[in-house]
Scaffold this motif. Structure first.
Motif: not given
Ligand SMILES: [Zn+2]
Length: 324
Positions: A141-143, A175-177, A291-293
């Motif tokens: 989902n993220d990207g 986009e991500e750190a 999210h982020h896992t």
């Molecule tokens: Zn992200």
């Protein structure tokens, strides 16, 4: 095997063969036309979902500098082969100074020229989170889903060229750190692009910069992001009403740091179409446990949500065109 009688069997045979070949050709062409008609009439959430599946299978761990990042680049490039062939696919390569040293990154810009002077940008980041490179993080989902959303939008725009402003699809990198989120360590691709487009004057032509992020989520609800431009937020409510998707927007009000910020800082109207609420909340991830896992996997995304997101983007474009 068919046999013929007659004076000139050879010619007859050729004639008949030609007839059979043309029959086959026309029925194949008709079948193809039917398939085309089906796949080009509208934006397809099913097709966006299938692209999500293929994209994250081809390039699961797309952190910057990884072999899968190169595969992700290749996937996007080959999807847009027709645009590359007619010169409307651009690669924007740059080097960014990060906590992990100088890293090379790439944005991709796909341009669909319109009839009015001005540009509507739809952007999504396409890489995966760098600090999560050691866990099995695929960012479905993220990207992942939003990159696929843009690829499906591109397929749609091939047969439905913009009648108003030009539409540019931006696949942004970094986009991500790289280490932990700060103004300097995040949004590398969009910061680079905003600076570049300020210098060459492109930025003045941008009527709206729309970001799609995490909106393939099965449990879809686009946030009212207070960093987005108020008239674009109003327009999103209208777009949701017009498409019958009001139930999927603005349940939550948030302030989101995302790819729209570098453009917002330069006075461009921006909208983050984002759903931060992803999975059941946990202590570590109060915004949602996916999210982020490593739980951000394909089964958390579906075609229905991608259809809604695609409908909303296209309706936003129509409404922005109508404004002026
Ligand atoms: Zn992200």
């Amino acid at each position: 095997m068919i046999s013929y009688r007659g004076d000139r069997p050879q010619e007859l045979r050729i004639l008949l063969a030609a007839f059979v070949v043309s029959l086959l050709f026309f029925s194949a062409a008709a079948g193809q036309a039917q398939k085309m008609a089906h796949s080009t009439t509208r934006f397809s959430g099913e097709s966006a979902y299938e692209l999500t599946r293929q994209y994250i299978a081809a390039a699961p761990h797309r952190w910057i500098g990884s072999p899968d990042h190169a595969k992700a680049e290749q996937f996007i490039r080959s999807h847009f082969a027709p645009e590359a062939a007619n010169g409307t696919f651009e690669t924007d390569s740059f080097s960014a100074s990060t906590p992990a040293g100088q890293l090379s990154m790439k944005n991709f810009i796909v341009k669909y020229p319109g009839k009015k002077d001005g540009i509507i940008v739809v952007a999504s980041h396409y890489e995966t989170n760098y600090p999560l490179r050691d866990i099995n993080f695929v960012g479905a989902n993220d990207g992942g889903a939003t990159s696929a959303l843009l690829m499906e939008l591109g397929r749609y725009l091939r047969t439905h060229p913009p009648q108003g402003y030009s539409i540019w699809l931006v696949f942004d990198d970094g986009e991500e750190a790289i280490q932990s989120w700060s103004d300097r360590d995040s949004l590398y691709g969009t910061r680079h692009l905003a600076a570049k487009w300020s210098q060459d004057g492109t930025i003045k032509k941008i009527k709206a910069f729309l970001v799609a992020d995490m909106i393939g989520d099965k449990d879809l609800n686009l946030d009212r992001d207070s960093n987005s431009t108020p008239w674009l937020l109003d327009l999103l409510a209208t777009a949701a009403k017009n498409t019958g998707h009001s139930a999927y927007v603005f349940k939550n009000e948030t302030t989101v740091m995302d790819d729209h910020l570098p453009f917002r800082q330069r006075g461009v109207p921006v909208l983050d179409m984002v759903d931060l609420d992803y999975g059941p909340p946990t202590q570590e991830h109060p915004e949602g446990g996916y999210h982020h896992t490593a739980l951000d996997t394909l089964d958390k995304v579906n075609a229905h949500s991608l259809q809604i997101s695609g409908d909303l983007v296209l309706e936003m474009i129509r409404l922005i065109d109508q404004r002026g």
